[in-house]
Design an enzyme around this catalytic site. Structure first.
Site, PDB file in Angstrom:
ATOM      1  N   ASP A 149       0.852  -1.186   0.000  1.00  0.00           N
ATOM      2  CA  ASP A 149       0.000   0.000   0.000  1.00  0.00           C
ATOM      3  C   ASP A 149       0.893   1.243   0.000  1.00  0.00           C
ATOM      4  O   ASP A 149       2.114   1.131   0.098  1.00  0.00           O
ATOM      5  CB  ASP A 149      -0.943   0.012   1.209  1.00  0.00           C
ATOM      6  CG  ASP A 149      -0.236  -0.445   2.465  1.00  0.00           C
ATOM      7  OD1 ASP A 149       0.960  -0.110   2.624  1.00  0.00           O
ATOM      8  OD2 ASP A 149      -0.862  -1.112   3.309  1.00  0.00           O
ATOM      9  N   ASP A 192       1.582   4.986   1.689  1.00  0.00           N
ATOM     10  CA  ASP A 192       1.292   5.862   2.819  1.00  0.00           C
ATOM     11  C   ASP A 192       1.836   7.262   2.544  1.00  0.00           C
ATOM     12  O   ASP A 192       2.902   7.416   1.957  1.00  0.00           O
ATOM     13  CB  ASP A 192       1.943   5.320   4.104  1.00  0.00           C
ATOM     14  CG  ASP A 192       1.362   3.972   4.504  1.00  0.00           C
ATOM     15  OD1 ASP A 192       0.177   3.737   4.214  1.00  0.00           O
ATOM     16  OD2 ASP A 192       2.097   3.152   5.082  1.00  0.00           O
ATOM     17  N   ASP A 234      10.338   3.404  13.247  1.00  0.00           N
ATOM     18  CA  ASP A 234      11.088   2.297  13.844  1.00  0.00           C
ATOM     19  C   ASP A 234      12.469   2.086  13.230  1.00  0.00           C
ATOM     20  O   ASP A 234      13.493   2.289  13.875  1.00  0.00           O
ATOM     21  CB  ASP A 234      10.254   1.007  13.867  1.00  0.00           C
ATOM     22  CG  ASP A 234       9.555   0.694  12.552  1.00  0.00           C
ATOM     23  OD1 ASP A 234       9.808   1.392  11.550  1.00  0.00           O
ATOM     24  OD2 ASP A 234       8.760  -0.272  12.512  1.00  0.00           O
TER      25      ASP A 234
END
Ligand code: ATP
Ligand code: MG
Length: 464
Positions: A73, A75, A156
């Site tokens: 996907d 983002d 992260d």
């Protein structure tokens, strides 16, 4: 493979530094071009920029594109708040409890737009309503908006903190992510121990990306995992269910499992199975690996995979010990199996909240293991019509592939499915009155109470 995954980088280890100015890669310095990205995502970025906001494609899609992988996907990260984003797009919906996000819908495609967020240091949070931590330092909520730089630092891994501007076709790299992509390394941004403390799920994410991308996990990112693995016990069970599905439905579940065991992350996720791995390592390891290898194959072939089958396999090796324990207390085999099933599933759900729509089929698949040996009369045909037959039969083959002795039951069922009606009748006749454990044929009994008893004679689905 494993050795490669855990290799540490040969040149001196560079910890990701806090950078306030990014490394900028112009269009000639990287392989990306705007036409590769979702047209809708690119349009969103353009519209937000035209409205005066900062906006970029970010995270997994930039990382995957640089690696030549088709992203799952797309983002978008922006300086606009969720409300400001919603005001720009008719087809936008604000969602999320943990984080507020905007979903912009284009038919079946959904583009996620997130406002830049900051990872606020602990001192500032004492009286804050936006962000809070528990005693161990875990972030419980973090809806604190921030600058682009802060947004990069709170992500992260370095490879997940790349921002691509499809208008200028430049990449902004705040954490040496491009360097780590080139060297195929998963590296946490900032101090690994602190980052795991803030969110222990990052340990699972490290494994997920290492398996998915076939990357190594950088040494400093690997080292705290074993000592900190038990922190996963405090993660809400519903979140862990989502994460575990991602881990095992990624198409790289077999490698993921090896890494989880190796890094001692499997234990807090599946405590009962971890115990079975200790007591019966070969059987447990083979059964789970075989299940995951075939799951990976199905994912790669685009075939549907049911989480119920996956969890049925992940938990099955823990079942016999419980059933036998109950039997030793005087419970007959079948109720003991049922009780063990009930106990095991409800204990597991405290760690990983497996929804009812999956626990029910798990029970049915296991229950089928008791029924598959009992084929006389009309039973075989009734079983064939059972909606869970296929899963139950596949599960039987899985048990056999892990070395379980079933008296060639899998082959019998394979043949039975391929036969015509009269051949089937012959197969049933050949079974005679022989009971399923292969004992000598008995005379047919009429009394229903006796018939009931002979049911319990079936070979146990104990798994050993
Ligand atoms: P995938 O291809 O699996 O979707 P992804 O990188 O897009 O990979 P997501 O879980 O969709 O992963 O998260 C999107 C981005 O949000 C990540 O790339 C990362 O930058 C950030 N992110 C997600 N989870 C965390 C977390 N627990 N801690 C910090 N940053 C996170
Ligand atoms: Mg994603």
């Amino acid at each position: 493979m494993l050795k490669k995954l855990f290799q540490s980088f040969r040149t001196p280890v560079r910890r990701a530094q806090h950078r306030t100015t990014p490394e900028v890669l112009n269009s000639g310095q990287h392989s990306l071009h705007r036409g590769q990205f979702s047209r809708h995502a690119v349009n969103i970025v353009e519209r937000l920029q035209n409205a005066g906001y900062q906006a970029y494609l970010v995270g997994g899609c930039v990382r995957d594109m640089l690696l030549g992988i088709t992203p799952k996907d797309f983002d978008v990260a922006t300086s606009a708040t969720p409300e400001q984003v919603r005001a720009e797009f008719r087809n936008a919906r604000v969602i999320g409890r943990r984080f507020k996000l905007v979903h912009i819908h284009f038919g079946r495609e959904i583009i996620e737009v997130a406002t830049f967020r900051a990872n606020h240091p602990q001192e500032e949070e004492e009286n804050s309503h936006h962000s809070s931590r528990n005693e161990s330092g875990r972030i419980l909520r973090d809806n604190v908006y921030g600058t682009l730089e802060e947004d990069a630092q709170r992500r992260d891994f370095t490879i997940n903190a790349l921002y691509y501007d499809p208008v200028s076709e430049r990449i902004l790299d705040y954490a040496n992510g491009v360097h780590d992509i080139r060297n195929r390394l998963i590296r946490l941004i900032g101090d690994p121990q602190q980052r795991y403390q803030e969110d222990p799920v990052r340990m699972l994410r490290a494994v997920r990306f290492a398996a998915k991308l076939d990357f190594g996990i950088e040494k400093h990112t690997t080292l705290p995992i074993k000592p900190m693995a038990s922190l996963l016990r405090d993660i809400p069970a519903a979140r862990l269910f989502e994460e575990v599905l991602k881990l095992f439905l990624s198409g790289h579940a077999a490698d993921t499992f090896e890494m989880l065991v190796d890094l001692q992350l499997f234990d807090p996720l599946f405590p009962a199975t971890a115990q079975a791995l200790e007591h019966h390592p070969t059987y447990t390891h083979t059964l789970i690996s075989e299940a995951l290898i075939s799951t990976d194959l199905r994912v790669k072939q685009g075939k549907p995979v049911t989480p119920a089958f996956l969890f049925a396999a992940l938990l099955w090796p823990a079942l016999p010990e419980r059933a036998l324990r109950l039997q030793s207390r005087g419970m007959p085999p079948i109720p003991a199996m049922q009780e063990a099933t009930h106990e095991l599933i409800s204990e597991q759900c405290q760690r990983i909240a497996i929804p009812k729509r999956f626990t029910l089929p798990i029970r049915e698949i296991w229950d089928m293991q008791e029924r598959l040996p009992r084929r006389s009369g009309k039973r075989a045909d009734q079983l064939l019509d059972h909606p869970r037959f296929r899963a139950g039969y596949d599960f039987l083959l899985l048990r056999e592939s892990a070395g379980e002795e079933t008296g060639d039951l899998g082959q019998w069922w394979t043949d039975y499915q391929e036969c015509n009606d009269s051949e089937r009748r012959d197969m049933i006749r050949e079974l005679g009155n022989k009971d399923e454990s292969g004992a000598a044929p008995r005379k047919r009994r009429r009394s229903s109470s006796k018939r009931k008893r002979s049911d319990t004679d079936s070979s146990s689905a104990s798994g050993e």
